[in-house]
Design a protein around this motif. Sequence first.
Motif, mmCIF file in Angstrom:
data_model
loop_
_atom_site.group_PDB
_atom_site.id
_atom_site.type_symbol
_atom_site.label_atom_id
_atom_site.label_comp_id
_atom_site.label_asym_id
_atom_site.label_seq_id
_atom_site.Cartn_x
_atom_site.Cartn_y
_atom_site.Cartn_z
ATOM 1 N N ARG A 72 0.827 -1.214 0.000
ATOM 2 C CA ARG A 72 0.000 0.000 0.000
ATOM 3 C C ARG A 72 0.859 1.261 0.000
ATOM 4 N NH1 ARG A 72 -4.715 -1.372 4.426
ATOM 5 N NH2 ARG A 72 -5.137 -3.504 3.738
ATOM 6 N N LEU A 73 1.889 1.222 -0.784
ATOM 7 C CA LEU A 73 2.765 2.386 -0.858
ATOM 8 C C LEU A 73 2.010 3.569 -1.435
ATOM 9 C CD1 LEU A 73 6.035 0.663 -2.094
ATOM 10 C CD2 LEU A 73 5.685 1.836 0.089
ATOM 11 N N PRO A 74 2.146 4.741 -0.826
ATOM 12 C CA PRO A 74 1.487 5.928 -1.374
ATOM 13 C C PRO A 74 2.196 6.379 -2.641
ATOM 14 C CG PRO A 74 2.923 6.546 0.438
ATOM 15 C CD PRO A 74 2.953 5.041 0.357
ATOM 16 N N LEU A 76 4.427 8.548 -4.523
ATOM 17 C CA LEU A 76 5.511 9.380 -3.991
ATOM 18 C C LEU A 76 5.723 10.658 -4.790
ATOM 19 C CD1 LEU A 76 8.147 6.609 -3.129
ATOM 20 C CD2 LEU A 76 6.442 7.665 -1.636
ATOM 21 N N GLU A 86 11.279 10.164 5.337
ATOM 22 C CA GLU A 86 10.383 10.182 6.490
ATOM 23 C C GLU A 86 9.036 9.564 6.149
ATOM 24 O OE1 GLU A 86 9.777 14.092 8.040
ATOM 25 O OE2 GLU A 86 8.033 13.481 9.244
ATOM 26 N N THR A 87 8.516 9.922 4.985
ATOM 27 C CA THR A 87 7.226 9.384 4.575
ATOM 28 C C THR A 87 7.273 7.860 4.511
ATOM 29 O OG1 THR A 87 6.783 11.360 3.259
ATOM 30 C CG2 THR A 87 5.494 9.383 2.751
ATOM 31 N N LEU A 88 8.344 7.327 3.957
ATOM 32 C CA LEU A 88 8.434 5.872 3.794
ATOM 33 C C LEU A 88 8.562 5.149 5.133
ATOM 34 C CD1 LEU A 88 10.527 4.942 0.632
ATOM 35 C CD2 LEU A 88 8.093 4.605 1.097
ATOM 36 N N ARG A 90 7.684 6.103 8.108
ATOM 37 C CA ARG A 90 6.432 6.216 8.846
ATOM 38 C C ARG A 90 5.372 5.282 8.252
ATOM 39 N NH1 ARG A 90 5.958 10.509 12.148
ATOM 40 N NH2 ARG A 90 7.219 11.868 10.854
ATOM 41 N N HIS A 91 5.331 5.241 6.935
ATOM 42 C CA HIS A 91 4.347 4.377 6.297
ATOM 43 C C HIS A 91 4.560 2.906 6.664
ATOM 44 C CE1 HIS A 91 1.763 2.587 3.219
ATOM 45 N NE2 HIS A 91 2.769 1.785 2.957
ATOM 46 N N PHE A 92 5.795 2.453 6.576
ATOM 47 C CA PHE A 92 6.062 1.040 6.861
ATOM 48 C C PHE A 92 5.748 0.696 8.312
ATOM 49 C CE2 PHE A 92 8.785 0.992 2.986
ATOM 50 C CZ PHE A 92 8.197 -0.099 2.382
ATOM 51 N N SER A 94 3.660 2.070 10.364
ATOM 52 C CA SER A 94 2.219 2.023 10.634
ATOM 53 C C SER A 94 1.559 0.876 9.876
ATOM 54 C CB SER A 94 1.570 3.356 10.256
ATOM 55 O OG SER A 94 1.451 3.472 8.857
ATOM 56 N N ARG A 95 2.123 0.544 8.711
ATOM 57 C CA ARG A 95 1.553 -0.554 7.928
ATOM 58 C C ARG A 95 1.719 -1.885 8.651
ATOM 59 N NH1 ARG A 95 -1.151 -3.368 5.845
ATOM 60 N NH2 ARG A 95 -1.355 -4.167 3.724
#
Lengths: 193, 193
Positions: A72-74, A76, A86-88, A90-92, A94-95
Amino acid sequence: MTVPAPPTQPRRSDATRAAILRAARERFAADGYERATIRAIAADAQIDPSMVMRYYGSKEGLFAAAAEFDLRLPDLTPIPPEHLGETLVRHFLSRWDGDETLVALLRAASTNPGAAERMRDIFANQLTTAVAAFGTDPTTTARRAGLVASQVLGLAFTRYVVRLPPMVDTPPEDLVSWIAPTLQRYLTGTPGN
Amino acid sequence: MTVPAPPTQPRRSDATRAAILRAARERFAADGYERATIRAIAADAQIDPSMVMRYYGSKEGLFAAAAEFDLRLPDLTPIPPEHLGETLVRHFLSRWDGDETLVALLRAASTNPGAAERMRDIFANQLTTAVAAFGTDPTTTARRAGLVASQVLGLAFTRYVVRLPPMVDTPPEDLVSWIAPTLQRYLTGTPGN
DNA sequence: GTCTATAATTCGATAGAC
DNA sequence: GTCTATCGAATTATAGAC
């Protein structure tokens, strides 16, 4: 005339199938592929072991269904380049909380060739695609994605599988602070640096 | 009077024991703890399976003997602080080539609790000790060592276990260039950075 | 759809002859 | 020290009653 059945009538067995998958993910995540037995999974799901075979054909088929995973990668591309790392992270982080599928895949990939191939596919396709989307030199895309995978999977491995105390105890926000610059450099930087 | 036996007379079975350990490391590294069977290990070592039990008592005892591992970390104190990262990556990469013990430990730690505990010990003791030796703030030592472990184990996991193509194909020197700054920052830097 | 019974393997571990 | 024979347990998977 009778009322026509809905086009996609939920089968009565769907609840059972879902319960099996949920139990399977738990067991595969906790014990790995070999130690997670169909009997134990069926017991967790409170159904008969033979139902697992009936629905999924074999242990491998069950794993294939249970380990379906989408990072579910946003997208980019709209993200400010300096916030990619940072985005990556944080995403991982929380995922992975709230979905143990990746832990199941991680543990199974260590010993099961099919699971390892699936893990290669996920990171080769989903992650490489996301990295390619914001247009670095195409010749370096695969390597950059591989480096990101090495740090991200190392984080997952030490925090969720081996459970190294410092990696378990460090709050997510601190992990983000430390690891974001690493991914940032792998994505947009140069070797040496 | 007979000639006294040498203090450490090599027993005749030492060659057999060594052959068993060599075969065990290969199998544990290739298949993980559960799939590596005593029968297969004995076949590789060209001895009878019962000999493995006689020498090592149990499968767990065999693994404990085969997965004895020393990171052989160099003393980091005399190393110029700006070369710490490079020194460490290069050391790990060369340490892993030609000794599959760590791969065996890595695969086994995914599913075997005892192996996971041994991996925690190795990185908590050996790596943390080395990191502490060159005197950063003691309150950050454990966290820095954990972060180094996350990248180093992620490198090992993607390159030797899952075999992600970009991580397998990248020459060691390129991996050093990319990953050295990461370890450098984990060892001597600050979060955010 | 659900469950019982069991086939067919495979494994770790043990006993005991030589 | 080495090997044969085997036990007892556990597993996946199948066949078939209800």
